[in-house]
Design a protein around this motif. Structure first.
Motif, PDB file in Angstrom:
ATOM      1  N   TYR A   1      -4.572  10.162  -2.324  1.00 35.74           N
ATOM      2  CA  TYR A   1      -5.160   8.850  -2.624  1.00 35.74           C
ATOM      3  C   TYR A   1      -4.352   7.753  -1.935  1.00 35.74           C
ATOM      4  O   TYR A   1      -3.174   7.941  -1.600  1.00 35.74           O
ATOM      5  CB  TYR A   1      -5.169   8.588  -4.129  1.00 35.74           C
ATOM      6  CG  TYR A   1      -6.178   9.402  -4.897  1.00 35.74           C
ATOM      7  CD1 TYR A   1      -7.439   8.892  -5.174  1.00 35.74           C
ATOM      8  CD2 TYR A   1      -5.868  10.690  -5.338  1.00 35.74           C
ATOM      9  CE1 TYR A   1      -8.372   9.645  -5.886  1.00 35.74           C
ATOM     10  CE2 TYR A   1      -6.790  11.445  -6.039  1.00 35.74           C
ATOM     11  CZ  TYR A   1      -8.042  10.916  -6.309  1.00 35.74           C
ATOM     12  OH  TYR A   1      -8.956  11.658  -6.998  1.00 35.74           O
TER      13      TYR A   1
ATOM     14  N   THR B   1      -2.937  -3.155  -2.801  1.00 38.68           N
ATOM     15  CA  THR B   1      -2.812  -4.303  -3.699  1.00 38.68           C
ATOM     16  C   THR B   1      -2.615  -5.572  -2.889  1.00 38.68           C
ATOM     17  O   THR B   1      -1.853  -5.575  -1.907  1.00 38.68           O
ATOM     18  CB  THR B   1      -1.625  -4.115  -4.668  1.00 38.68           C
ATOM     19  OG1 THR B   1      -1.755  -2.863  -5.342  1.00 38.68           O
ATOM     20  CG2 THR B   1      -1.577  -5.234  -5.693  1.00 38.68           C
TER      21      THR B   1
ATOM     22  N   THR C   1       0.834  -1.200   0.000  1.00 36.90           N
ATOM     23  CA  THR C   1       0.000   0.000   0.000  1.00 36.90           C
ATOM     24  C   THR C   1       0.867   1.247   0.000  1.00 36.90           C
ATOM     25  O   THR C   1       2.000   1.237   0.489  1.00 36.90           O
ATOM     26  CB  THR C   1      -0.946   0.012   1.221  1.00 36.90           C
ATOM     27  OG1 THR C   1      -1.815   1.143   1.142  1.00 36.90           O
ATOM     28  CG2 THR C   1      -0.174   0.076   2.523  1.00 36.90           C
TER      29      THR C   1
ATOM     30  N   THR D   1      -8.144  -1.490  -4.280  1.00 36.25           N
ATOM     31  CA  THR D   1      -8.781  -0.177  -4.350  1.00 36.25           C
ATOM     32  C   THR D   1      -7.753   0.908  -4.603  1.00 36.25           C
ATOM     33  O   THR D   1      -6.578   0.768  -4.248  1.00 36.25           O
ATOM     34  CB  THR D   1      -9.545   0.139  -3.044  1.00 36.25           C
ATOM     35  OG1 THR D   1     -10.286   1.348  -3.202  1.00 36.25           O
ATOM     36  CG2 THR D   1      -8.593   0.320  -1.889  1.00 36.25           C
ATOM     37  N   THR D   2      -8.190   1.960  -5.246  1.00 39.25           N
ATOM     38  CA  THR D   2      -7.501   3.247  -5.275  1.00 39.25           C
ATOM     39  C   THR D   2      -8.562   4.271  -4.940  1.00 39.25           C
ATOM     40  O   THR D   2      -9.473   4.498  -5.733  1.00 39.25           O
ATOM     41  CB  THR D   2      -6.882   3.530  -6.650  1.00 39.25           C
ATOM     42  OG1 THR D   2      -5.833   2.596  -6.907  1.00 39.25           O
ATOM     43  CG2 THR D   2      -6.302   4.937  -6.707  1.00 39.25           C
ATOM     44  N   GLN D   3      -8.482   4.847  -3.761  1.00 40.95           N
ATOM     45  CA  GLN D   3      -9.561   5.710  -3.299  1.00 40.95           C
ATOM     46  C   GLN D   3      -9.032   6.985  -2.664  1.00 40.95           C
ATOM     47  O   GLN D   3      -7.902   7.043  -2.191  1.00 40.95           O
ATOM     48  CB  GLN D   3     -10.467   4.971  -2.311  1.00 40.95           C
ATOM     49  CG  GLN D   3      -9.803   4.589  -1.000  1.00 40.95           C
ATOM     50  CD  GLN D   3     -10.717   3.755  -0.106  1.00 40.95           C
ATOM     51  OE1 GLN D   3     -11.287   2.760  -0.549  1.00 40.95           O
ATOM     52  NE2 GLN D   3     -10.867   4.173   1.144  1.00 40.95           N
TER      53      GLN D   3
ATOM     54  N   SER E   1      -2.225  13.314  -6.331  1.00 45.41           N
ATOM     55  CA  SER E   1      -2.487  13.495  -7.755  1.00 45.41           C
ATOM     56  C   SER E   1      -2.001  14.868  -8.210  1.00 45.41           C
ATOM     57  O   SER E   1      -1.594  15.709  -7.398  1.00 45.41           O
ATOM     58  CB  SER E   1      -3.986  13.368  -8.040  1.00 45.41           C
ATOM     59  OG  SER E   1      -4.684  14.479  -7.487  1.00 45.41           O
TER      60      SER E   1
ATOM     61  N   THR F   1      -3.609   3.507  -2.510  1.00 49.73           N
ATOM     62  CA  THR F   1      -3.768   2.318  -3.349  1.00 49.73           C
ATOM     63  C   THR F   1      -3.381   1.092  -2.533  1.00 49.73           C
ATOM     64  O   THR F   1      -2.351   1.093  -1.848  1.00 49.73           O
ATOM     65  CB  THR F   1      -2.894   2.400  -4.610  1.00 49.73           C
ATOM     66  OG1 THR F   1      -3.312   3.514  -5.399  1.00 49.73           O
ATOM     67  CG2 THR F   1      -3.009   1.133  -5.449  1.00 49.73           C
TER      68      THR F   1
ATOM     69  N   VAL G   1      -5.233  -5.241  -7.573  1.00 51.24           N
ATOM     70  CA  VAL G   1      -5.469  -3.952  -6.920  1.00 51.24           C
ATOM     71  C   VAL G   1      -6.857  -3.996  -6.287  1.00 51.24           C
ATOM     72  O   VAL G   1      -7.862  -4.146  -6.979  1.00 51.24           O
ATOM     73  CB  VAL G   1      -5.365  -2.793  -7.926  1.00 51.24           C
ATOM     74  CG1 VAL G   1      -5.722  -1.472  -7.245  1.00 51.24           C
ATOM     75  CG2 VAL G   1      -3.974  -2.716  -8.518  1.00 51.24           C
TER      76      VAL G   1
END
Length: 564
Positions: free
Chosen positions: A185, A189, A174, A207-209, A179, A187, A205
């Motif tokens: 964000y 995996t 993680t 989530t990417t939140q 951005s 991520t 993956v």
């Protein structure tokens, strides 16, 4: 009043008489006056409104009868009927299998290649798709983003949940990142083996939140806990790999109470970055090279002069490389390019009356020495970053190889600083059981990378203990038979081997543990042939799991953990 003869023309497959004087198009519901027997205006409508501009020309009146009456020569081209032409260019229905299959392929292209949804509105792309299949109508951006993508996401999410439900050990990587719009964000995996008999190593993956809370250890731990709960893997996590930020380390160890692995590539980056900052005269030399590179980058005349000198020297025309402060390897690339183009650079500077900026031969020699010292770190970083899966088992051997390379270099401030940083960050690797177990269970390495063989022995003993605890309590056939027949006198049957079998049972009870199951399996594993560095350790275990049934179970428990 004219009446249409039944089946006189295929035009009536697309037109319907609505009254004695009017006809309606079945495709667009347009109404036409039709009081004569001529269908020319109806054909013209189909040609203009319902055929592509490059499509076949519709048949003229009576062409069908002519074609039917004229014998067809072998190999001759025939003009398609209007029915065939219209059916070839009419769009697929919304529920057709072909339409759904093409929509899925379009969505896969967009997600796999990270294309924007607006691609479906690009004139060139629309023309390309129309040329491939004029019957396929591209979905709109709205349909893609609000219908097709959410539906595909839900389907893939359910498939992944089903896959994770059947696994026993999951490693997590993680990272928090920002951005271009300065939004935070996270991520996450997952890395795991598919259930036996498969040995396929998977990475997915989860989530990417967006992260809207403050980046404290407690807050990020809560975010990760919610993610793990959503995927049902709270009790399956074997290790969590993060960077070296104190917040990330604390949230894994203090809040999540999981085994933490520091990202290997990030650790290497910190080692070199800190060593370069404290390398004395080399810092001044790097600053001098940066000023030369900056001069050429900001002067068109200087760049042209450099390219001219390179051409005169018979060298490839290449520009100098500017380094990036956050990436140490860019500094290495800058130094290497300067060293390779030193002669041309010096000539260009002299021609431009900038001789004071030139480096001396002694300074170039120091650059060459620095490049040699930094190259092992570059190779290790590149290997860790480009491999599909860099297992935790590779960390200890890689560190040992770097240390050996540095020991063979001449003494310098940079070399001494790198060695000191390696000892500070990786000095206790062999005391880490998870890392040691992964190394020992990798058939490419086994005990070899351990400097202290007592550390390797401690890892082996713990692995043997784990194998012994996992074995079911075995009961001898004789004992089982006695338990079953406790209710009544056993039927005694004389045998020549009665006393011999009693001796065997007694020997089993007093046998040395080093001569039984797990110990024997560990010894046979070490006696087997080493795997070459180019071969896949997971493939080796796939092929040898039947020979090492206990150890192969432990290999699945440790080799899925990534190093970075």
């Amino acid at each position: 009043m004219a009446t249409c003869r039944k089946n006189a023309s295929d035009i009536w497959n697309f037109m319907t008489r609505t009254s004695p004087t009017t006809v309606a198009c079945n495709l667009c519901q347009c109404i036409f006056n039709h009081t004569t027997g001529s269908t020319s205006n109806l054909r013209r409508h189909l040609q203009v409104k319902h055929l592509s501009m490059t499509g076949p020309k519709p048949l003229e009146k009576n062409d069908e009868s002519v074609m039917k009456e004229t014998p067809r020569r072998p190999g001759s081209m025939t003009q398609p009927t209007l029915l065939t032409t219209i059916s070839n260019v009419s769009k697929y229905g919304a529920d057709s299998i072909k339409k759904k299959a093409l929509d899925d392929l379009l969505l896969e292209m967009i997600t796999r290649d990270l294309q924007p949804f607006s691609i479906v509105e690009d004139r060139g792309f629309r023309g390309f798709v129309r040329g491939l299949d004029p019957r396929y109508e591209l979905p709109s951006r709205r349909t893609l983003s609000r219908d097709l993508l959410p539906r595909k996401f839900q389907a893939e999410e359910q498939k992944l949940k089903a896959s994770l439900e059947s696994v026993t050990h999951v490693a997590i990587t993680t990272d928090l990142w920002t951005s271009r719009q300065t939004e935070s964000y996270i991520t996450v995996t997952a890395h795991y083996f598919l259930p036996l008999p498969s040995w396929d190593l998977q990475s997915a993956v989860l989530t990417t939140q967006r992260v809207t809370v403050d980046h404290t250890a407690a807050n990020i731990a809560k975010v990760l806990t919610d993610i793990f709960h959503h995927w049902g893997i709270e009790d399956k996590i074997s290790s969590i790999v993060t960077d070296n930020a104190s917040t990330m380390v604390s949230l894994v160890k203090d809040h999540l109470k999981k085994h933490h692995v520091r990202c290997f590539a990030h650790s290497l980056n910190l080692i070199v970055r800190d060593a370069l900052k404290n390398s004395g005269e080399l810092v001044e030399l790097i600053t001098k090279v940066k000023s030369v590179v900056s001069f050429f980058h900001h002067s068109v005349k200087a760049t042209e002069k450099l390219l001219s000198f390179q051409q005169n020297l018979g060298r490839q025309q290449r520009k100098l490389i500017q380094d990036v402060d956050t990436r140490w390897n860019s500094t290495l690339h800058m130094l290497r390019r300067y060293e390779e183009e030193h002669t041309a650079v010096t000539g260009a500077l002299c021609a431009l009356s900038k001789t004071t900026m030139s480096l001396t031969d002694a300074e170039v020699d120091r650059i060459r020495a620095a490049i040699e010292v930094l190259t092992p770190f570059e190779l290790a970083t590149k290997e860790a970053s480009t491999e599909k899966h860099t297992s935790l088992s590779k960390m200890l051997p890689t560190v040992r190889q770097i240390q050996e390379k540095l020991s063979g270099e001449s003494s310098s401030a940079l070399r001494d600083q790198l060695q000191a940083e390696l000892r500070r960050r990786f000095g206790s690797l062999e005391d880490n059981f998870t890392l040691g177990a992964a190394t020992l269970l990798d058939p490419r390495f086994r005990r070899l990378p351990f400097c202290d063989q007592s550390s390797a022995k401690n890892v082996e003993d713990r692995l043997v203990s784990m194998m012994q605890r996992s074995e079911p309590q075995q009961t001898s056939a004789t004992e089982a038979s006695q338990e079953v027949n406790n209710d009544g006198p056993p039927a005694q049957k004389k045998s020549l081997w009665d006393t011999y079998m009693k001796k065997v049972e007694q020997l089993k009870k007093t046998a040395s543990p080093g001569l039984t199951g797990p110990y024997v399996e560990m010894r046979r594993y070490h006696e087997s042939e080493f795997l070459s560095m180019m071969e896949d350790p997971v493939q080796w275990w796939r092929e040898n799991c039947s020979n090492f049934p206990r150890l192969s179970t432990l290999a699945r428990q440790f080799l899925h953990i990534p190093a970075t």
